[in-house]
Design a protein around this motif. Structure first.
Motif, PDB file in Angstrom:
ATOM      1  N   LEU A 151       0.829  -1.202   0.000  1.00 58.19           N
ATOM      2  CA  LEU A 151       0.000   0.000   0.000  1.00 58.19           C
ATOM      3  C   LEU A 151       0.865   1.256   0.000  1.00 58.19           C
ATOM      4  O   LEU A 151       0.517   2.250  -0.647  1.00 58.19           O
ATOM      5  CB  LEU A 151      -0.940   0.006   1.205  1.00 58.19           C
ATOM      6  N   SER A 152       2.009   1.232   0.696  1.00 56.77           N
ATOM      7  CA  SER A 152       2.933   2.367   0.628  1.00 56.77           C
ATOM      8  C   SER A 152       3.377   2.595  -0.805  1.00 56.77           C
ATOM      9  O   SER A 152       3.393   3.741  -1.304  1.00 56.77           O
ATOM     10  CB  SER A 152       4.160   2.118   1.515  1.00 56.77           C
ATOM     11  N   ALA A 153       3.749   1.509  -1.486  1.00 57.37           N
ATOM     12  CA  ALA A 153       4.180   1.641  -2.876  1.00 57.37           C
ATOM     13  C   ALA A 153       3.073   2.213  -3.746  1.00 57.37           C
ATOM     14  O   ALA A 153       3.304   3.125  -4.559  1.00 57.37           O
ATOM     15  CB  ALA A 153       4.628   0.278  -3.409  1.00 57.37           C
ATOM     16  N   ASP A 162      -9.800   6.537  -0.150  1.00 56.16           N
ATOM     17  CA  ASP A 162      -9.071   7.770  -0.461  1.00 56.16           C
ATOM     18  C   ASP A 162      -7.836   7.486  -1.314  1.00 56.16           C
ATOM     19  O   ASP A 162      -7.445   8.328  -2.135  1.00 56.16           O
ATOM     20  CB  ASP A 162      -8.666   8.457   0.844  1.00 56.16           C
ATOM     21  N   LEU A 163      -7.231   6.311  -1.127  1.00 56.43           N
ATOM     22  CA  LEU A 163      -6.044   5.952  -1.892  1.00 56.43           C
ATOM     23  C   LEU A 163      -6.386   5.233  -3.199  1.00 56.43           C
ATOM     24  O   LEU A 163      -5.481   4.784  -3.910  1.00 56.43           O
ATOM     25  CB  LEU A 163      -5.127   5.071  -1.042  1.00 56.43           C
ATOM     26  N   ARG A 190      -5.230  -7.434  -3.775  1.00 55.78           N
ATOM     27  CA  ARG A 190      -5.977  -6.334  -4.391  1.00 55.78           C
ATOM     28  C   ARG A 190      -5.072  -5.111  -4.580  1.00 55.78           C
ATOM     29  O   ARG A 190      -5.072  -4.486  -5.651  1.00 55.78           O
ATOM     30  CB  ARG A 190      -7.191  -5.984  -3.531  1.00 55.78           C
ATOM     31  N   VAL A 191      -4.297  -4.764  -3.556  1.00 53.12           N
ATOM     32  CA  VAL A 191      -3.409  -3.597  -3.669  1.00 53.12           C
ATOM     33  C   VAL A 191      -2.268  -3.884  -4.635  1.00 53.12           C
ATOM     34  O   VAL A 191      -1.909  -3.031  -5.463  1.00 53.12           O
ATOM     35  CB  VAL A 191      -2.865  -3.194  -2.288  1.00 53.12           C
ATOM     36  N   ALA A 192      -1.678  -5.088  -4.571  1.00 53.18           N
ATOM     37  CA  ALA A 192      -0.560  -5.425  -5.456  1.00 53.18           C
ATOM     38  C   ALA A 192      -0.974  -5.362  -6.920  1.00 53.18           C
ATOM     39  O   ALA A 192      -0.148  -5.021  -7.792  1.00 53.18           O
ATOM     40  CB  ALA A 192      -0.020  -6.811  -5.114  1.00 53.18           C
ATOM     41  N   GLN A 212      -3.968   0.233  11.744  1.00 58.20           N
ATOM     42  CA  GLN A 212      -2.861   1.123  12.069  1.00 58.20           C
ATOM     43  C   GLN A 212      -1.861   1.204  10.920  1.00 58.20           C
ATOM     44  O   GLN A 212      -1.288   2.259  10.657  1.00 58.20           O
ATOM     45  CB  GLN A 212      -2.184   0.672  13.359  1.00 58.20           C
ATOM     46  N   ALA A 213      -1.647   0.099  10.218  1.00 58.64           N
ATOM     47  CA  ALA A 213      -0.778   0.131   9.036  1.00 58.64           C
ATOM     48  C   ALA A 213      -1.359   1.039   7.960  1.00 58.64           C
ATOM     49  O   ALA A 213      -0.629   1.816   7.319  1.00 58.64           O
ATOM     50  CB  ALA A 213      -0.583  -1.280   8.493  1.00 58.64           C
ATOM     51  N   LEU A 214      -2.671   0.958   7.757  1.00 60.88           N
ATOM     52  CA  LEU A 214      -3.306   1.821   6.757  1.00 60.88           C
ATOM     53  C   LEU A 214      -3.165   3.286   7.139  1.00 60.88           C
ATOM     54  O   LEU A 214      -2.906   4.149   6.279  1.00 60.88           O
ATOM     55  CB  LEU A 214      -4.788   1.450   6.608  1.00 60.88           C
TER      56      LEU A 214
END
Length: 399
Positions: A14-16, A54-55, A106-108, A306-308
């Motif tokens: 998700l950071s990427a 939002d992302l 899903r994010v990858a 918390q990671a999100l």
């Protein structure tokens, strides 16, 4: 800005995704040979689903919306109920039960081809006097960047390189968990019940596709050196289900249904751990994201959320101008007090079983909506509340 991410879990991918969308050049390096898209079921609360939206991460079909949470005693007395549908209306975003691996996949899928590099074991981090950071991998390959993010989980190599041997500590509890597609009567496909006993608990919730995630919590006698290894508490081959039946076999509700539907091969054992939350998560051009900075036990159900939040704040910070190291410290300044509050709440939750069981309540139980609302809001001061979505976080990170 050129950014290296170590770890391809939820916080890493998700950071990427967030940083690439903002125009940064990002690479993810993962020690495993492929994407680790397995794992347990998780609850992504209203703050987390708002951040995903939002992302630009679509949650449709990712799991199952949870509209109500019920807390029961082991003998079938309802102790508390939480109207999560009301919170969804208030915050403009639902709570969703999903599989951790489904979220990672899903994010990858949003990442450009070639973003994630597998089989990359970190062996050294160097920060040249002129700025930036150099990372060395097993085999001798080296990569340089402006920023390094350690998103490599609760046994983080980046954290160890920054601060020495600083492992998470066992809490004395463990989860024996898994998932099943066998029918389990929850009364409603959008309900998540939890059953409490004197020394343990049982919880389950749907995660989509007709699958139900379940977890039994019991004491754990191991030390930090037992984490990730075989341990007597985890049971010898062929004895895990027998152990669960001996402890939980007389419990009410769907507990026995799950025990009848699973076998030893379905059961994974995960000791609960908690990190000391440092006042600063990195040095220079390096910082931590997710469990590498603040692992918390599964009981509080806030690890993924918390990671999100970390990723959302970090992306806002790195979109600012100025020295990258100063931007990272601004991110940490926002997140450290929040994660410390979550850690304190997690430590307190270890001791709530006797108090809950002592409740004498009506047949419908206490209304616990305010408790969950307080937990979500205190961990996410940038939720938009009744406006829905996310509010600006302030000038401290250049938003």
């Amino acid at each position: 800005m050129r950014i290296i991410v170590i770890g391809a879990g939820v916080s890493g991918v998700l950071s990427a995704h967030a940083l690439i969308a903002a125009g940064h050049d990002v690479e993810v390096h993962e020690k495993a040979p492929s994407l680790r898209a397995g794992g347990n079921g998780v609850m992504v609360w209203h703050n987390g689903t708002a951040i995903l939206r939002d992302l630009g991460v679509d949650t449709d079909g990712l799991g199952r919306r949870i509209d109500r949470m019920d807390v029961w005693s082991h003998d079938g007395r309802r102790l508390m109920r939480t109207d999560m549908a009301a919170l969804a209306r208030e915050f403009g975003s639902p709570g969703i039960g999903m599989l951790r691996g489904a979220l990672v996949r899903r994010v990858a899928d949003h990442l450009p081809p070639g973003t994630v590099h597998f089989g990359r074991e970190l062996v050294a981090i160097r920060q040249p006097a002129g700025g930036g950071v150099e990372v060395e991998f097993a085999g001798g390959d080296r990569v340089r960047a402006d920023v390094l993010l350690g998103a490599d989980g609760y046994r983080s190599a980046v954290r160890d390189h920054m601060f020495g041997d600083d492992p998470p500590a066992p809490t004395g509890l463990s989860s024996w968990h898994g998932s099943t597609s066998a029918p389990v009567d929850l009364g409603d496909d959008h309900v998540a019940p939890t059953y409490y006993g004197k020394t343990g608990l049982f919880t389950l919730h749907p995660v989509g596709g007709g699958v139900t995630h379940w977890a039994f919590e019991m004491p754990w006698r191991g030390t930090v050196h037992d984490l990730g290894r075989a341990h007597p508490d985890a049971g010898q081959p062929g004895t895990r289900l027998a152990t669960l039946r001996s402890v939980f076999g007389g419990w009410a509700g769907p507990v026995r249904q799950v025990l009848d539907a699973i076998d030893d091969a379905d059961i994974r054992v995960a000791p609960h751990t908690v990190h000391r939350v440092r006042p600063q998560w990195g040095r220079g051009a390096v910082t931590l994201v997710g469990d590498s900075a603040h692992a918390v036990p599964a009981r509080i159900g806030m690890g993924v959320n918390q990671a999100l939040e970390d990723v959302w704040v970090l992306a806002k910070a790195l979109n600012g101008t100025g020295d990258p190291a100063e931007l990272l410290r601004a991110y940490e300044k926002v997140r450290v007090p929040v994660t410390r509050r979550v850690r304190s709440r997690a430590r307190m939750m270890k001791f709530v079983n006797p108090a809950l069981l002592a409740l004498r309540v009506t047949k419908d139980g206490l209304a616990g909506t305010s408790m969950l609302r307080a937990s979500i809001v205190s961990s996410s001061s940038y939720l938009g509340g009744d406006r829905g979505g996310l509010a600006p976080i302030g000038d401290s990170i250049g938003a």
